[in-house]
Design an enzyme around this catalytic site. Structure first.
Site: not given
Ligand code: CAA
Length: 270
Positions: A77, A122, A125, A145
């Protein structure tokens, strides 16, 4: 159909040009926010709802779900959008996401997630709402998360347990660690790892499934999904009813006649 965050296209089941028009269609749904690793924002949830309406109308023989670009299926998400949510807004977002994912899970067509990179939060999921999950060589899965001090909100606490068992699901959700494609297969989360393009493999699998009687394929899905909360006797009773229902279709007559007459069957979905 090209919405802001989700694209939908159709391909014929048969790649033979003469049969293409009458062979039915495979729908390919692409999550399309590649710069944000296809993170699921409110717009994407709304766009998925519109795509599900289109799928209900088009009744494809199979659906393949994948992510745009070569880095992610969906990285969860949208954290940037959730950052300012109140508790009430967060609960509403989770409920709406759950509602749309449940619609995907209960589509009558078989669904395949072609996971081409990160399937986190998400994203994982969403993949778990598909019948089958194929992992690309670069796929990784997880429910991270807790690292954000929240919990899965689009059904992960329920569906991950059902997919991999309680203890492993708790370990994954409590540590937030991600698993690579091979471990996802070992856990039973993914069906297989694709050495080449996972989308091509998903389309091949979709075509194999779509060559069968479409009503029967959807009955298999119903017999499994609609009975998984029942005890085995109630599940067997439901199976017998659905088995009987197959005999009300023209495809059953065609499938059995084709066997007896030693010729290929031509199914219409009727
Ligand atoms: N939400 C918003 N933006 C996201 C995102 C997310 N979940 N995941 C990645 N992005 C964005 C980053 O912010 C970045 O954007 P900018 O360049 O504008 O800053 C772009 O995508 C590329 O990401 P990274 O620079 O972080 O890429 P990376 O290769 O260094 O890392 C990653 C990749 C390990 C996937 C890392 O992006 C990450 O950890 N993302 C979050 C994963 C996460 O925590 N997901 C769970 C979200 S909570 C949820 O999903 C709740 C639910 O159950 C409904």
């Amino acid at each position: 159909m090209e919405l802001q965050t989700v694209h939908l296209r159709f391909e014929p089941v048969s790649q033979d040009p003469e049969e293409a028009a009458s062979s039915g269609q495979i729908a390919v749904v692409e999550l399309h926010r590649p710069k944000a690793l296809n993170a699921i924002n409110r717009q994407m949830v709304a766009d998925l709802a519109s795509v599900l309406d289109a799928l209900d109308a088009a009744a494809p023989r199979a659906v393949v779900l994948t992510g745009a670009g070569n880095r992610a299926f969906a990285a969860g998400a949208d954290i940037k959008e959730m950052v300012s949510y109140s508790a009430v807004q967060a609960a509403a977002f989770a409920r709406e996401g759950q509602r749309i994912l449940a619609r995907l899970e209960t589509l009558s067509a078989p669904t395949i997630a072609a996971v081409n990179g990160f399937a986190l939060g998400g994203g994982c999921e969403l993949a778990m709402c598909c019948d089958l999950i194929l992992a690309g060589a670069n796929a990784s899965f997880g429910q991270p998360e807790v690292k954000l001090a929240v919990i899965p909100g689009f059904g992960g606490t329920q569906r991950l347990v059902r997919r991999v068992g309680r203890q492993r699901a708790l370990e994954l959700m409590m540590t937030g660690r991600t698993v690579k494609a091979s471990e996802a297969v070992a856990l039973g989360l993914a069906l297989s790892v694709s050495e080449e393009a996972v989308l091509d493999d998903a389309l091949k699998l979709a075509r194999r499934i779509a060559a069968n009687g479409p009503v029967a394929v959807s009955m298999v899905k119903r017999a499994v999904h609609e009975t998984d909360r029942l005890d085995i006797d109630a599940g067997l009773a439901a199976e017998a009813s659905l088995f009987g229902l197959c005999f009300a279709t023209a495809d059953q007559e065609e499938g059995m006649a084709a066997f007896v007459e030693r010729r290929p069957a031509r199914f219409t979905g009727a």
